[in-house]
Design a protein around this motif. Structure first.
Motif, PDB file in Angstrom:
ATOM      1  N   HIS A  63       0.822  -1.203   0.000  1.00  0.00           N
ATOM      2  CA  HIS A  63       0.000   0.000   0.000  1.00  0.00           C
ATOM      3  C   HIS A  63       0.861   1.259   0.000  1.00  0.00           C
ATOM      4  CE1 HIS A  63      -3.257   2.766   1.141  1.00  0.00           C
ATOM      5  NE2 HIS A  63      -2.410   3.256   2.042  1.00  0.00           N
ATOM      6  N   PHE A  64       1.906   1.275   0.825  1.00  0.00           N
ATOM      7  CA  PHE A  64       2.746   2.457   0.911  1.00  0.00           C
ATOM      8  C   PHE A  64       3.484   2.714  -0.401  1.00  0.00           C
ATOM      9  CE2 PHE A  64       6.820   4.490   1.740  1.00  0.00           C
ATOM     10  CZ  PHE A  64       6.412   5.662   2.357  1.00  0.00           C
ATOM     11  N   VAL A  65       4.038   1.653  -0.995  1.00  0.00           N
ATOM     12  CA  VAL A  65       4.753   1.828  -2.264  1.00  0.00           C
ATOM     13  C   VAL A  65       3.805   2.361  -3.332  1.00  0.00           C
ATOM     14  CG1 VAL A  65       5.959   0.616  -4.114  1.00  0.00           C
ATOM     15  CG2 VAL A  65       6.492   0.083  -1.728  1.00  0.00           C
ATOM     16  N   ALA A  66       2.595   1.816  -3.378  1.00  0.00           N
ATOM     17  CA  ALA A  66       1.630   2.300  -4.358  1.00  0.00           C
ATOM     18  C   ALA A  66       1.256   3.755  -4.109  1.00  0.00           C
ATOM     19  CB  ALA A  66       0.383   1.422  -4.333  1.00  0.00           C
ATOM     20  N   MET A  67       1.161   4.143  -2.829  1.00  0.00           N
ATOM     21  CA  MET A  67       0.801   5.521  -2.514  1.00  0.00           C
ATOM     22  C   MET A  67       1.917   6.499  -2.834  1.00  0.00           C
ATOM     23  SD  MET A  67      -2.277   5.547  -1.671  1.00  0.00           S
ATOM     24  CE  MET A  67      -2.356   7.258  -1.166  1.00  0.00           C
ATOM     25  N   MET A  68       3.146   6.010  -2.996  1.00  0.00           N
ATOM     26  CA  MET A  68       4.229   6.899  -3.400  1.00  0.00           C
ATOM     27  C   MET A  68       3.972   7.475  -4.786  1.00  0.00           C
ATOM     28  SD  MET A  68       6.408   7.221  -0.968  1.00  0.00           S
ATOM     29  CE  MET A  68       7.827   7.892  -1.842  1.00  0.00           C
ATOM     30  N   GLY A  69       3.203   6.756  -5.595  1.00  0.00           N
ATOM     31  CA  GLY A  69       2.871   7.253  -6.927  1.00  0.00           C
ATOM     32  C   GLY A  69       1.570   8.026  -6.975  1.00  0.00           C
ATOM     33  N   PHE A  70       0.948   8.277  -5.816  1.00  0.00           N
ATOM     34  CA  PHE A  70      -0.328   8.984  -5.770  1.00  0.00           C
ATOM     35  C   PHE A  70      -0.086  10.463  -5.506  1.00  0.00           C
ATOM     36  CE2 PHE A  70      -3.874  10.721  -3.309  1.00  0.00           C
ATOM     37  CZ  PHE A  70      -4.930  10.470  -4.169  1.00  0.00           C
ATOM     38  N   THR A  71      -0.607  11.312  -6.372  1.00  0.00           N
ATOM     39  CA  THR A  71      -0.468  12.760  -6.211  1.00  0.00           C
ATOM     40  C   THR A  71      -1.796  13.445  -6.521  1.00  0.00           C
ATOM     41  OG1 THR A  71       0.280  13.022  -8.513  1.00  0.00           O
ATOM     42  CG2 THR A  71       1.996  12.745  -6.815  1.00  0.00           C
ATOM     43  N   VAL A  72      -1.948  14.619  -5.962  1.00  0.00           N
ATOM     44  CA  VAL A  72      -3.087  15.489  -6.268  1.00  0.00           C
ATOM     45  C   VAL A  72      -2.511  16.820  -6.706  1.00  0.00           C
ATOM     46  CG1 VAL A  72      -5.166  16.610  -5.389  1.00  0.00           C
ATOM     47  CG2 VAL A  72      -4.536  14.332  -4.563  1.00  0.00           C
ATOM     48  N   ARG A  73      -2.827  17.232  -7.910  1.00  0.00           N
ATOM     49  CA  ARG A  73      -2.240  18.452  -8.460  1.00  0.00           C
ATOM     50  C   ARG A  73      -2.606  19.666  -7.605  1.00  0.00           C
ATOM     51  NH1 ARG A  73      -3.344  19.498 -14.677  1.00  0.00           N
ATOM     52  NH2 ARG A  73      -2.236  17.478 -14.675  1.00  0.00           N
ATOM     53  N   GLY A  74      -1.594  20.391  -7.198  1.00  0.00           N
ATOM     54  CA  GLY A  74      -1.794  21.604  -6.414  1.00  0.00           C
ATOM     55  C   GLY A  74      -2.026  21.372  -4.937  1.00  0.00           C
ATOM     56  N   ALA A  75      -1.863  20.140  -4.450  1.00  0.00           N
ATOM     57  CA  ALA A  75      -2.098  19.849  -3.037  1.00  0.00           C
ATOM     58  C   ALA A  75      -1.046  18.861  -2.538  1.00  0.00           C
ATOM     59  CB  ALA A  75      -3.503  19.282  -2.830  1.00  0.00           C
ATOM     60  N   PRO A  76       0.001  19.354  -1.887  1.00  0.00           N
ATOM     61  CA  PRO A  76       1.013  18.442  -1.325  1.00  0.00           C
ATOM     62  C   PRO A  76       0.380  17.490  -0.316  1.00  0.00           C
ATOM     63  CG  PRO A  76       1.775  20.723  -1.298  1.00  0.00           C
ATOM     64  CD  PRO A  76       0.319  20.772  -1.649  1.00  0.00           C
ATOM     65  N   ILE A  77       0.825  16.251  -0.347  1.00  0.00           N
ATOM     66  CA  ILE A  77       0.264  15.215   0.518  1.00  0.00           C
ATOM     67  C   ILE A  77       1.232  14.918   1.647  1.00  0.00           C
ATOM     68  CG2 ILE A  77      -0.545  12.826   0.627  1.00  0.00           C
ATOM     69  CD1 ILE A  77      -1.305  13.036  -2.297  1.00  0.00           C
ATOM     70  N   HIS A  78       0.709  14.871   2.857  1.00  0.00           N
ATOM     71  CA  HIS A  78       1.470  14.473   4.034  1.00  0.00           C
ATOM     72  C   HIS A  78       0.745  13.318   4.696  1.00  0.00           C
ATOM     73  CE1 HIS A  78       3.936  18.149   3.754  1.00  0.00           C
ATOM     74  NE2 HIS A  78       2.812  18.714   3.356  1.00  0.00           N
ATOM     75  N   TYR A  79       1.411  12.692   5.666  1.00  0.00           N
ATOM     76  CA  TYR A  79       0.831  11.533   6.339  1.00  0.00           C
ATOM     77  C   TYR A  79       0.980  11.680   7.844  1.00  0.00           C
ATOM     78  CZ  TYR A  79       0.641   9.225   1.820  1.00  0.00           C
ATOM     79  OH  TYR A  79       0.364   8.920   0.505  1.00  0.00           O
ATOM     80  N   ASP A  80      -0.079  11.351   8.555  1.00  0.00           N
ATOM     81  CA  ASP A  80      -0.032  11.299  10.006  1.00  0.00           C
ATOM     82  C   ASP A  80       0.623   9.985  10.419  1.00  0.00           C
ATOM     83  OD1 ASP A  80      -1.046  12.245  12.749  1.00  0.00           O
ATOM     84  OD2 ASP A  80      -1.886  10.225  12.589  1.00  0.00           O
ATOM     85  N   LYS A  81       1.713  10.084  11.174  1.00  0.00           N
ATOM     86  CA  LYS A  81       2.506   8.891  11.490  1.00  0.00           C
ATOM     87  C   LYS A  81       1.719   7.899  12.339  1.00  0.00           C
ATOM     88  CE  LYS A  81       6.812   9.467  12.161  1.00  0.00           C
ATOM     89  NZ  LYS A  81       8.148   9.843  12.720  1.00  0.00           N
ATOM     90  N   ALA A  82       0.986   8.376  13.348  1.00  0.00           N
ATOM     91  CA  ALA A  82       0.267   7.465  14.239  1.00  0.00           C
ATOM     92  C   ALA A  82      -0.786   6.659  13.480  1.00  0.00           C
ATOM     93  CB  ALA A  82      -0.373   8.250  15.381  1.00  0.00           C
ATOM     94  N   THR A  83      -1.563   7.339  12.653  1.00  0.00           N
ATOM     95  CA  THR A  83      -2.605   6.637  11.895  1.00  0.00           C
ATOM     96  C   THR A  83      -2.002   5.688  10.881  1.00  0.00           C
ATOM     97  OG1 THR A  83      -4.014   8.603  12.119  1.00  0.00           O
ATOM     98  CG2 THR A  83      -4.673   6.965  10.500  1.00  0.00           C
ATOM     99  N   THR A  84      -0.905   6.100  10.268  1.00  0.00           N
ATOM    100  CA  THR A  84      -0.261   5.257   9.265  1.00  0.00           C
ATOM    101  C   THR A  84       0.255   3.963   9.863  1.00  0.00           C
ATOM    102  OG1 THR A  84       0.371   7.221   7.992  1.00  0.00           O
ATOM    103  CG2 THR A  84       1.549   5.181   7.524  1.00  0.00           C
ATOM    104  N   PHE A  85       0.916   4.054  10.996  1.00  0.00           N
ATOM    105  CA  PHE A  85       1.438   2.844  11.619  1.00  0.00           C
ATOM    106  C   PHE A  85       0.348   2.040  12.317  1.00  0.00           C
ATOM    107  CE2 PHE A  85       5.435   5.166  11.134  1.00  0.00           C
ATOM    108  CZ  PHE A  85       6.221   4.172  10.581  1.00  0.00           C
TER     109      PHE A  85
END
Length: 289
Positions: A63-85
């Protein structure tokens, strides 16, 4: 404002690597599940736990590797560490529940359906909880029917994989099952992503918080990959894992049980009959006097 979503920013690189990670975790997990069915009850929980962690780590890394290729034009993506883990923990726990059910009850009937359903729901929960950890200047919305389709795909894939693990037909059988499982898990992921739409806020919205994918890359990849490497070494150096043969001996050869328990019983029959014949002859002798 509707955001422009791109799930393939790096072309086919991220989908292929993600698929390989799902296959690796699936192959190791299925072999551990198969191995658990060939050992005594004292060793079974350990093998099932390793299989659960392998599958959970594999699909989470996928899932994480696939999400590395996910982008939204004009909106930088960040991740909450607690929810991710936390999504990793959910994946391992729910996959573990399904695998333990099949490991102790067998890969058939109600046990297979229940275990496959719980495992599939674990895969889907990991995906959508990981998506909930995204932080960007907008709202995420999902199409209900497409989300339902992705969950059905996850449950069907998990059920088929657990059924294959219960067949105990050797290494190649599990490898083939892992390839199908990896394809299904990847299909579930991208089906779920197809259900996503992003509505961006205006430029006056507050900046997003959280860690960027680059900051999460090192801790996210090192832990699961190290575990998958260890599990792979266990599989490679355990011949019973590769051959798919039980490591317990037949009952008559187990320590503490007489090896010739049945032999004396079968050997007495021919020896008893001659004695009866001798007795009959001796009993007739006085009658002839």
């Amino acid at each position: 404002m509707q955001g422009t979503v791109d799930g393939f920013s790096y072309g086919l690189v991220t989908p292929l690597v993600a698929y390989l990670m799902a296959c690796l975790g699936g192959a190791l997990g299925l072999r551990c599940t198969t191995r658990s069915m060939l050992v005594s009850h004292s060793w079974r929980p350990g093998w099932l736990a390793m299989g659960s962690a392998a599958i959970g780590s594999g699909i989470w890394t996928m899932h994480f590797v696939a999400m590395m290729g996910f982008t939204v034009r004009g909106a930088p993506i960040h991740y909450d560490k607690a929810t991710t883990f936390a999504s990793l923990g959910v994946a391992i726990v729910m996959v573990g529940v399904g695998i333990f059910i099949v490991g102790y009850k067998g890969a058939s009937g109600t046990a297979l359906f229940t275990g496959g359903t719980i495992t599939g729901l674990g895969v889907a929960s990991m995906h959508y909880l990981g998506m909930a950890g995204m932080r960007l200047n907008g709202n995420l919305e999902y199409n209900t029917l497409t989300v339902a389709a992705s969950v059905v795909i996850a449950m069907a894939a998990a059920t088929a994989a657990l059924w294959a693990a219960g067949q105990v037909r050797g290494l190649m059988w599990s490898v083939g099952a892992s390839l199908v499982m990896g394809l299904a898990v990847s299909g579930m992921h991208y089906t779920g992503m197809a259900a996503l739409s992003v509505h961006l806020h205006g430029s006056s919205a507050a900046p997003t918080s959280g860690d960027s994918p680059a900051e999460l890359l090192a801790p996210m990849m090192i832990g699961p990959l190290a575990f998958l490497l260890i599990a792979g070494v266990v599989v490679m150096f355990d011949p019973l894992m590769v051959m798919g043969k039980p490591d317990w001996a037949p009952v008559e050869n187990k320590p503490g049980i007489p090896a010739h328990a049945d032999a004396p019983h079968t050997a007495r029959r021919p020896s008893v009959r001659p004695r009866r014949r001798v007795g009959q002859r001796s009993s007739r002798t006085p009658q002839n006097w």
